[in-house]
Motif scaffolding. Structure first.
Motif, short mmCIF file in Angstrom:
data_model
loop_
_atom_site.label_atom_id
_atom_site.label_comp_id
_atom_site.label_asym_id
_atom_site.label_seq_id
_atom_site.Cartn_x
_atom_site.Cartn_y
_atom_site.Cartn_z
N LEU A 151 -37.27 54.22 2.03
CA LEU A 151 -37.93 54.10 3.62
C LEU A 151 -37.13 56.12 4.09
CD1 LEU A 151 -39.34 51.84 4.99
CD2 LEU A 151 -40.60 53.03 3.47
N ILE A 152 -35.31 55.68 4.07
CA ILE A 152 -34.73 57.07 5.07
C ILE A 152 -35.10 57.82 4.24
CG2 ILE A 152 -34.43 55.74 7.26
CD1 ILE A 152 -31.34 56.63 5.86
N LEU A 153 -35.06 58.10 2.69
CA LEU A 153 -34.78 59.55 1.90
C LEU A 153 -35.40 60.65 2.47
CD1 LEU A 153 -34.42 57.49 -1.88
CD2 LEU A 153 -32.96 58.54 -0.19
N GLY A 154 -34.98 61.92 2.98
CA GLY A 154 -35.47 62.82 2.71
C GLY A 154 -35.66 63.05 4.46
N SER A 155 -35.54 62.25 5.50
CA SER A 155 -36.23 62.44 6.65
C SER A 155 -34.86 63.02 7.41
CB SER A 155 -36.02 60.81 6.77
OG SER A 155 -34.86 60.05 7.01
N ARG A 156 -35.51 63.02 8.78
CA ARG A 156 -34.04 63.93 9.61
C ARG A 156 -32.95 62.85 10.27
NH1 ARG A 156 -37.88 65.49 13.46
NH2 ARG A 156 -39.22 66.05 11.96
N ARG A 157 -32.16 62.83 10.30
CA ARG A 157 -30.99 61.53 10.66
C ARG A 157 -31.51 60.49 10.84
NH1 ARG A 157 -35.57 63.19 15.26
NH2 ARG A 157 -37.20 61.54 15.83
N GLY A 158 -31.15 60.00 8.98
CA GLY A 158 -31.16 58.74 8.34
C GLY A 158 -30.74 58.41 8.71
N GLY A 159 -29.05 58.24 9.35
CA GLY A 159 -28.27 57.16 10.05
C GLY A 159 -28.46 56.20 10.24
N VAL A 160 -28.89 56.85 11.54
CA VAL A 160 -29.48 56.22 12.93
C VAL A 160 -30.62 55.10 12.42
CG1 VAL A 160 -29.99 56.14 15.32
CG2 VAL A 160 -28.43 58.16 14.31
N LEU A 161 -31.61 56.45 12.13
CA LEU A 161 -33.03 55.24 11.84
C LEU A 161 -33.15 54.00 10.86
CD1 LEU A 161 -35.63 55.78 12.32
CD2 LEU A 161 -36.00 57.67 10.40
N LEU A 164 -32.05 51.23 13.18
CA LEU A 164 -33.38 51.13 13.78
C LEU A 164 -34.53 50.21 12.95
CD1 LEU A 164 -34.93 50.98 16.40
CD2 LEU A 164 -35.85 53.56 16.13
N LEU A 165 -34.14 50.73 11.61
CA LEU A 165 -35.19 49.90 10.47
C LEU A 165 -34.52 48.26 10.18
CD1 LEU A 165 -36.48 52.80 8.41
CD2 LEU A 165 -37.28 52.33 11.02
N VAL A 166 -33.38 48.82 10.29
CA VAL A 166 -32.61 47.51 9.34
C VAL A 166 -32.33 46.48 10.21
CG1 VAL A 166 -31.03 46.76 7.96
CG2 VAL A 166 -32.46 48.75 7.93
N LEU A 167 -32.07 46.75 11.49
CA LEU A 167 -31.43 45.00 12.34
C LEU A 167 -32.03 44.65 12.84
CD1 LEU A 167 -28.43 47.18 13.93
CD2 LEU A 167 -28.27 45.90 12.32
N PRO A 168 -33.11 45.34 13.46
CA PRO A 168 -34.27 43.96 13.62
C PRO A 168 -34.35 42.88 12.41
CG PRO A 168 -35.19 45.77 13.93
CD PRO A 168 -33.16 46.56 13.54
N LEU A 169 -34.52 43.43 11.63
CA LEU A 169 -34.60 42.76 9.97
C LEU A 169 -34.17 41.76 9.91
CD1 LEU A 169 -36.86 45.30 7.60
CD2 LEU A 169 -38.28 42.93 9.39
N TYR A 170 -32.55 42.05 9.86
CA TYR A 170 -30.95 40.82 9.71
C TYR A 170 -31.76 40.09 11.02
CZ TYR A 170 -29.69 44.63 6.80
OH TYR A 170 -29.01 45.42 5.90
N ILE A 171 -31.74 39.90 11.07
CA ILE A 171 -31.34 39.14 12.89
C ILE A 171 -31.60 37.39 12.22
CG2 ILE A 171 -32.70 37.80 14.99
CD1 ILE A 171 -32.87 40.97 15.96
N PRO A 172 -32.32 37.21 11.79
CA PRO A 172 -32.84 35.46 10.61
C PRO A 172 -31.78 35.29 10.50
CG PRO A 172 -35.34 36.91 10.65
CD PRO A 172 -34.04 37.79 11.35
#
Lengths: 221, 243
Positions: A151-161, A164-172
């Motif tokens: 999803l972050i391909l070609g976006s600005r500030r990809g790493g931080v973003l 934010l996208l992945v860590l909430p989904l890692y919680i389970p």
């Protein structure tokens, strides 16, 4: 299947030729865990209490760090477009890249985890379960991460973003991974947690390549 | 499907929105006034929790709306990915900040309520944790929206994220049934009728209507603003290129 194996081999040989890159993830993993005895103090009681959680959180973070490169290099040099044009379905391409990612970044973590468990004074009853939980859990992390990386391909500030996208989904995965180890150390039944981790793995294996391929398609449009 | 596409026309939508918007505002103001009056004056204080139970009349509708907005966002994202419905993107994008605000409100009021009742601002129980994850998902969605220069790209990427994150909504809904937690289980909507007394249920439902009307109103304001902004951008581009 042949193409799948070829793609995995290609990614692996690319990773090995860059040498240090995949090793750096393990180094980060070790350093992140080793910081904790300095932070919370070296008492064996405290350390063994938090050992499972610290190792799992560090595993999550180091998996996430290596995700950014999952598609980025191929996207930048255009080979991702060639892969998308090939006869191989994009879902299978995603699965192949995730497999290579897990072998280069998930597997080393699992090898390093028992050593860190010793450093963290973890009870020896937990070692085997920790390795089993990581074996079942880290593939889900790579699979979920592939969605974010696409999803972050070609976006600005990809790493931080990405974090934010992945860590909430890692919680389970984190919750059940830690509770399996804690249950084993406490002498309780831990099969249920491992089965749930296995369930997450199968569920993400079915859904993540699909969502990841969707992400790649819109990035390549 | 023909009905759905009838409203895909932004001009037709704008006309309809202009009619609905004042009504939504009126419903919101009226039901908020009645609901708040009932919540503060006619509803009895809880026999166990005393006056602080009145936080419920804000907390529960806000929590409902937090999940409702995400559901709207996920459905709109699916519609925009599948049928390329031009308004679906706009409504998903407009829902996100409202939903995030409701989620924050639910967490904040819950925290204020938790301090006198549970003796702590925060506990790591399943309901609270999953709602916190929902807030992170909203923030991630909005961050992804803002991370692309190309708006079509941003809409598609965040639509996929909204769909992936939707797995969390049923987890929130059933977290109090699956895990034995400090947060009380569902009491308003459940099998065999509500377990909450009518004197408290009515203000709660009226407040829920007020929150929903507020959402409709804000959603329409935001959607109209965005459509107008699009028009302005197109006109500007025309000016530049037409020279």
């Amino acid at each position: 299947m042949k193409q799948f194996a070829f793609l995995v081999r290609r990614d692996l040989s690319l990773a090995f030729r860059q040498g240090m890159d995949s090793l750096l993830v393990v180094v980060f993993f070790v350093i992140a865990v080793v910081l904790f005895p300095f932070g919370v103090g070296p008492e064996p009681g405290t350390l063994s209490r938090i050992a499972a959680g610290v190792i799992w959180v560090a595993a999550l973070l180091s998996t996430m760090l290596s995700l950014e490169r999952l598609f980025q290099t191929d996207y930048d040099d255009g080979s991702l477009e060639l892969l998308a044009l090939s006869s191989l379905p994009l879902e299978v391409t995603v699965l192949a890249k995730v497999t290579a990612h897990w072998i280069t970044s998930g597997l080393p973590l699992i090898v390093a985890a028992p050593v860190l468990a010793v450093l963290m004074q973890m009870d020896t009853d937990g070692f085997l379960v920790l390795v089993a939980a990581l074996l079942l859990g880290t593939p889900s992390l790579s699979l979920i991460g592939a969605i974010g990386a696409a999803l972050i391909l070609g976006s600005r500030r990809g790493g931080v973003l990405l974090s934010l996208l992945v860590l909430p989904l890692y919680i389970p995965v984190l919750i059940f991974g830690v509770s399996a180890v804690d249950a084993a150390i406490g002498g309780y039944e831990f099969k249920a947690q491992l089965l749930i981790l296995g369930g997450f793995f199968i569920g993400t294996l079915a859904l993540a390549p699909w969502a990841g391929a969707g992400g790649l398609r819109q990035a390549l449009e | 499907m023909a009905d759905l596409h009838r409203f895909a026309n932004p001009t037709r939508f704008l006309k309809l929105a202009a009619i609905i918007q004042p009504w939504a505002l009126a419903v919101f103001l009226l039901s908020a006034a009645i609901g708040l009056y009932m919540a503060f004056f006619t509803a009895p204080a809880d026999y166990q929790q005393g006056e602080s139970a009145r936080i419920m009349y804000v907390h529960v509708p806000a929590a409902w709306m937090a999940m409702f907005c995400y559901t709207v966002m996920a459905v709109a994202s699916a519609v925009s990915l599948i049928w390329k419905h031009p308004l679906a993107d706009v409504s998903a994008r407009a829902s996100a900040p409202v939903g995030a605000a409701f989620t924050f409100l639910a967490l904040a009021t819950g925290s204020l309520w938790g301090k006198p009742m549970w003796g702590t601002w925060w506990v790591w129980d399943a309901r609270l944790t999953s709602v916190l994850v929902l807030l992170f998902l909203y923030i991630g969605y909005m961050a992804l929206q803002g991370a692309f220069d190309d708006r079509v790209r941003a809409a598609k990427a965040s639509a996929i994220l909204a769909l992936v994150g939707f797995v969390n909504v049923p987890i929130i809904k059933f977290s109090v049934d699956w895990w034995n937690t400090l947060h009380q289980p569902a009491s308003v909507i459940k099998m065999g009728g509500s377990s909450i007394h009518p004197s408290m249920l009515w203000p709660l439902l009226i407040m829920a209507i007020a929150f929903k009307a507020y959402y409709v109103w804000v959603l329409l304001v935001r959607m109209r603003a965005e459509l107008v902004a699009n028009k302005v951008r197109i006109l500007r581009l025309k000016q530049v290129h037409g020279g």
